[in-house]
Each structure stands twice: as C-alpha cells, then as structure tokens.
Write a protein that holds these residues in place. Structure first.
Motif, PDB file in Angstrom:
ATOM      1  N   GLU A 107       0.837  -1.210   0.000  1.00  0.00           N
ATOM      2  CA  GLU A 107       0.000   0.000   0.000  1.00  0.00           C
ATOM      3  C   GLU A 107       0.870   1.257   0.000  1.00  0.00           C
ATOM      4  O   GLU A 107       0.584   2.223  -0.718  1.00  0.00           O
ATOM      5  CB  GLU A 107      -0.917   0.003   1.234  1.00  0.00           C
ATOM      6  N   ALA A 110       2.353   1.727  -3.389  1.00  0.00           N
ATOM      7  CA  ALA A 110       1.332   2.242  -4.305  1.00  0.00           C
ATOM      8  C   ALA A 110       1.093   3.726  -4.033  1.00  0.00           C
ATOM      9  O   ALA A 110       0.975   4.535  -4.963  1.00  0.00           O
ATOM     10  CB  ALA A 110       0.037   1.450  -4.158  1.00  0.00           C
ATOM     11  N   LYS A 111       1.058   4.093  -2.763  1.00  0.00           N
ATOM     12  CA  LYS A 111       0.838   5.503  -2.391  1.00  0.00           C
ATOM     13  C   LYS A 111       2.025   6.348  -2.859  1.00  0.00           C
ATOM     14  O   LYS A 111       1.848   7.458  -3.377  1.00  0.00           O
ATOM     15  CB  LYS A 111       0.679   5.600  -0.873  1.00  0.00           C
ATOM     16  N   ASP A 113       4.067   5.631  -5.337  1.00  0.00           N
ATOM     17  CA  ASP A 113       3.960   5.740  -6.803  1.00  0.00           C
ATOM     18  C   ASP A 113       2.928   6.798  -7.184  1.00  0.00           C
ATOM     19  O   ASP A 113       3.154   7.621  -8.093  1.00  0.00           O
ATOM     20  CB  ASP A 113       3.583   4.384  -7.415  1.00  0.00           C
ATOM     21  N   GLN A 114       1.805   6.770  -6.486  1.00  0.00           N
ATOM     22  CA  GLN A 114       0.735   7.754  -6.769  1.00  0.00           C
ATOM     23  C   GLN A 114       1.234   9.166  -6.496  1.00  0.00           C
ATOM     24  O   GLN A 114       1.004  10.088  -7.295  1.00  0.00           O
ATOM     25  CB  GLN A 114      -0.491   7.430  -5.900  1.00  0.00           C
ATOM     26  N   LEU A 115       1.952   9.317  -5.369  1.00  0.00           N
ATOM     27  CA  LEU A 115       2.477  10.647  -5.049  1.00  0.00           C
ATOM     28  C   LEU A 115       3.513  11.098  -6.085  1.00  0.00           C
ATOM     29  O   LEU A 115       3.560  12.271  -6.466  1.00  0.00           O
ATOM     30  CB  LEU A 115       3.087  10.661  -3.651  1.00  0.00           C
ATOM     31  N   ILE A 117       3.570  10.211  -9.221  1.00  0.00           N
ATOM     32  CA  ILE A 117       2.812  10.591 -10.430  1.00  0.00           C
ATOM     33  C   ILE A 117       2.196  11.979 -10.245  1.00  0.00           C
ATOM     34  O   ILE A 117       2.278  12.836 -11.136  1.00  0.00           O
ATOM     35  CB  ILE A 117       1.735   9.530 -10.752  1.00  0.00           C
ATOM     36  N   GLU A 118       1.619  12.205  -9.076  1.00  0.00           N
ATOM     37  CA  GLU A 118       1.028  13.529  -8.813  1.00  0.00           C
ATOM     38  C   GLU A 118       2.094  14.615  -8.868  1.00  0.00           C
ATOM     39  O   GLU A 118       1.862  15.713  -9.384  1.00  0.00           O
ATOM     40  CB  GLU A 118       0.347  13.536  -7.428  1.00  0.00           C
ATOM     41  N   ARG A 119       3.261  14.291  -8.339  1.00  0.00           N
ATOM     42  CA  ARG A 119       4.347  15.256  -8.353  1.00  0.00           C
ATOM     43  C   ARG A 119       4.768  15.576  -9.792  1.00  0.00           C
ATOM     44  O   ARG A 119       4.983  16.752 -10.145  1.00  0.00           O
ATOM     45  CB  ARG A 119       5.531  14.671  -7.588  1.00  0.00           C
ATOM     46  N   HIS A 121       2.829  15.354 -12.411  1.00  0.00           N
ATOM     47  CA  HIS A 121       1.731  16.171 -12.964  1.00  0.00           C
ATOM     48  C   HIS A 121       1.835  17.611 -12.477  1.00  0.00           C
ATOM     49  O   HIS A 121       1.657  18.558 -13.262  1.00  0.00           O
ATOM     50  CB  HIS A 121       0.355  15.595 -12.572  1.00  0.00           C
TER      51      HIS A 121
END
Length: 135
Positions: A107, A110-111, A113-115, A117-119, A121
């Motif tokens: 988890e 995944a978080k 990786d998500q952060l 990706i958001e960074r 963006h």
C-alpha cells in the motif's frame, strides 16, 4: 526247672512292661506327630494365604503404577498436542502478521507511486504555468 520258669516269667513280665511302656510312648508320639502335622498344615495354609495377599497387593501396585504411567503418558501427549497447536497458532499468527506487513508495504509503495505521479503532474502543470506566464 522251677527256678528257670520263675526267671522266664519275670523276664516276660519285664518285657511286657517294656512293651506296654513303648506302646504308650509310641501312642504319645503318634498323637504328638498328628498335632505337628496339623500345625504344619495350618502354617502351610497360613503361608499360602499370606502369599496370596502379597500377590494381590503386588498386582494392585502394578495396576496403580500402570495407571499412573498411562496418565502421565496421556498428559505428556496432551501437552505435546497443545504445544503443537500453540506453535501452529504462533506460526499462523506470525504468517498473518508478515502478510499484513507485506500488504502495508505494498500500500505504501502504491501511495508512493501515486504521489510520484502527482508530483510529475504538478511539475508539468507548474512548467506549463511558467511557460504561459513567460509568454
């Protein structure tokens, strides 16, 4: 001859007295022997009874010791089963904990990786804003 006859009668009388005395002694000894035989038989029966009682006590002791040993074996088996159950439970709990930790790490990855990706963006958006601002 008369003298000889008197002597023979006296000897016969002495012999008869001796035979009578020996006969009474034999009778007394037979009675005593009978009593001894009865005493020996009585002692024999008493000894046999004591032997039977001792054998019974021995069998009872053997039974008690056997039961005690079987109880101990049963107790040890039960403790062994309990120890196995606890060990299995511990292993299962340890496996569950490890699984939970792996899930948590997954988890977090995944978080992360998500952060990331958001960074990316956000950088892209920031770059676009800067470019627009510069124009």
């Amino acid at each position: 001859a008369n003298e000889k006859l008197k002597e023979q009668r006296r000897m016969n009388s002495t012999l008869a007295t001796d035979v009578d005395r020996l006969s009474r002694r034999i009778s007394a000894l037979q009675v005593q022997n009978g009593k001894l035989v009865e005493l020996v038989e009585s002692e024999k029966k008493s000894s046999q009874q004591i032997v039977r009682e001792l054998e019974d006590q021995h069998r009872q002791k053997v039974r008690e010791v056997r039961e005690k040993c079987l109880d101990e074996v049963s107790k040890v088996k039960k403790e062994g089963k309990e120890a196995n159950r606890l060990a299995f439970g511990f292993d299962a709990a340890e496996a569950d904990e490890e699984k939970n930790l792996r899930n948590q790490v997954s988890e977090w990855k995944a978080k992360a990786d998500q952060l990331a990706i958001e960074r990316l963006h956000n950088r892209k958006s920031l770059t676009e804003l800067k470019d627009r601002h510069n124009e």
